[in-house]
Design an enzyme around this catalytic site. Structure first.
Site, mmCIF file in Angstrom:
data_model
loop_
_atom_site.group_PDB
_atom_site.id
_atom_site.type_symbol
_atom_site.label_atom_id
_atom_site.label_comp_id
_atom_site.label_asym_id
_atom_site.label_seq_id
_atom_site.Cartn_x
_atom_site.Cartn_y
_atom_site.Cartn_z
ATOM 1 N N ASP A 103 0.740 -1.377 0.084
ATOM 2 C CA ASP A 103 -0.033 0.114 0.150
ATOM 3 C C ASP A 103 0.996 1.096 -0.063
ATOM 4 O OD1 ASP A 103 -2.161 -1.577 0.332
ATOM 5 O OD2 ASP A 103 -2.297 -1.461 2.456
HETATM 6 N N1 URA Z 1 -1.320 -6.019 3.679
HETATM 7 C C1 URA Z 1 -1.703 -4.917 3.678
HETATM 8 O O1 URA Z 1 -2.776 -4.510 4.360
HETATM 9 N N2 URA Z 1 -1.126 -3.787 3.084
HETATM 10 C C2 URA Z 1 0.199 -4.111 2.632
HETATM 11 O O2 URA Z 1 0.686 -3.095 1.921
HETATM 12 C C3 URA Z 1 0.665 -5.296 2.652
HETATM 13 C C4 URA Z 1 -0.288 -6.317 3.166
#
Ligand code: URA
Length: 239
Positions: A103
């Protein structure tokens, strides 16, 4: 291999652009300008210099990046700069792809490669490649939440529960979570389903690869090959 072909394979532009770089005297081998595009070289272990910068030859590119916050793992980001802007143009031209996405606000270990077979292997749910996340939470973590994450929680898009391969409390509001799948927002959604909320998320490990302390956010480095990620036996360790 012709020198022009070396440059072309490593992402230095079109065949014509590679010829022109060499003809312009911008390419050096062992400190000497080589201005013949047809000059034959053995690419294995070759380090060539383009416009003053050394480049090791890599038949396939395997790159480790420390993803900083505020970057999207997309070629066409919607709101934040793309992680691909952190790479030099030859790597972008080689079309390296992130192995799974983090993310925008997640930091840590990201692998990029142009080896499609490896991407498939590392992202296939059947292969169970472990990824370790350091999770900062809004509320103090409880043993009950850990038990739920290990037993499995149900996410809204799949009736089958998803579970963590490992989960430990490492601070009052800090968890270390190991996952072998890579569903959308998986850590945030699992922690929410267990009754807490993720405030910070950092990936510290992917397969056998641990994010090195001396790689600052936004920096990247070459990996030797898939063995750095998969471990010596070719298979990722269980956790
Ligand atoms: N899980 C999440 O919620 N976000 C990420 O960036 C990676 C794994």
């Amino acid at each position: 291999m012709r020198l022009a072909q070396v440059l072309f394979s490593q992402g230095f532009g079109t065949r014509r652009e590679c010829d022109n770089l060499i003809l312009a005297g911008e390419v050096r081998l062992h400190g000497e300008v080589v201005d013949d595009p047809a000059h034959e070289v053995d690419p294995h272990g070759l380090v060539f210099n383009v416009e003053g910068k050394d480049w090791p030859f890599h038949e396939k590119a395997y790159v480790l990046m420390h993803k900083p916050a505020g970057h999207e793992c997309s070629h066409r980001p919607s709101a934040w700069p793309s992680i691909y802007t952190l790479l030099p143009s030859p790597l972008r031209l080689r079309d390296v792809q992130a192995v799974g996405r983090l993310d925008q606000d997640t930091t840590g270990l990201l692998i990029l490669t142009d080896d499609g077979a490896l991407i498939h292997r590392l992202t296939s749910p059947k292969k169970h490649v472990p990824k370790v996340y350091e999770v900062g939470t809004a509320q103090p973590v409880t043993e009950g939440q850990v038990a739920q994450l290990l037993a499995g929680v149900v996410l809204h898009d799949d009736p089958k529960p998803v579970s963590a391969a490992a989960c430990e409390i490492v601070g009052e509001r800090q968890l270390r979570l190991t996952l072998t799948q890579g569903k959308y927002h998986q850590v945030k959604r699992m922690v929410a389903a267990a009754g807490n909320e993720v405030l910070s998320l950092h990936r510290s490990r992917f397969g056998a690869l641990v994010l090195p302390d001396d790689l600052a956010p936004g920096q990247w480095r070459w990996l030797a090959g898939p063995q750095d990620i998969l471990g010596s036996g070719g298979a990722a360790p269980a956790r």
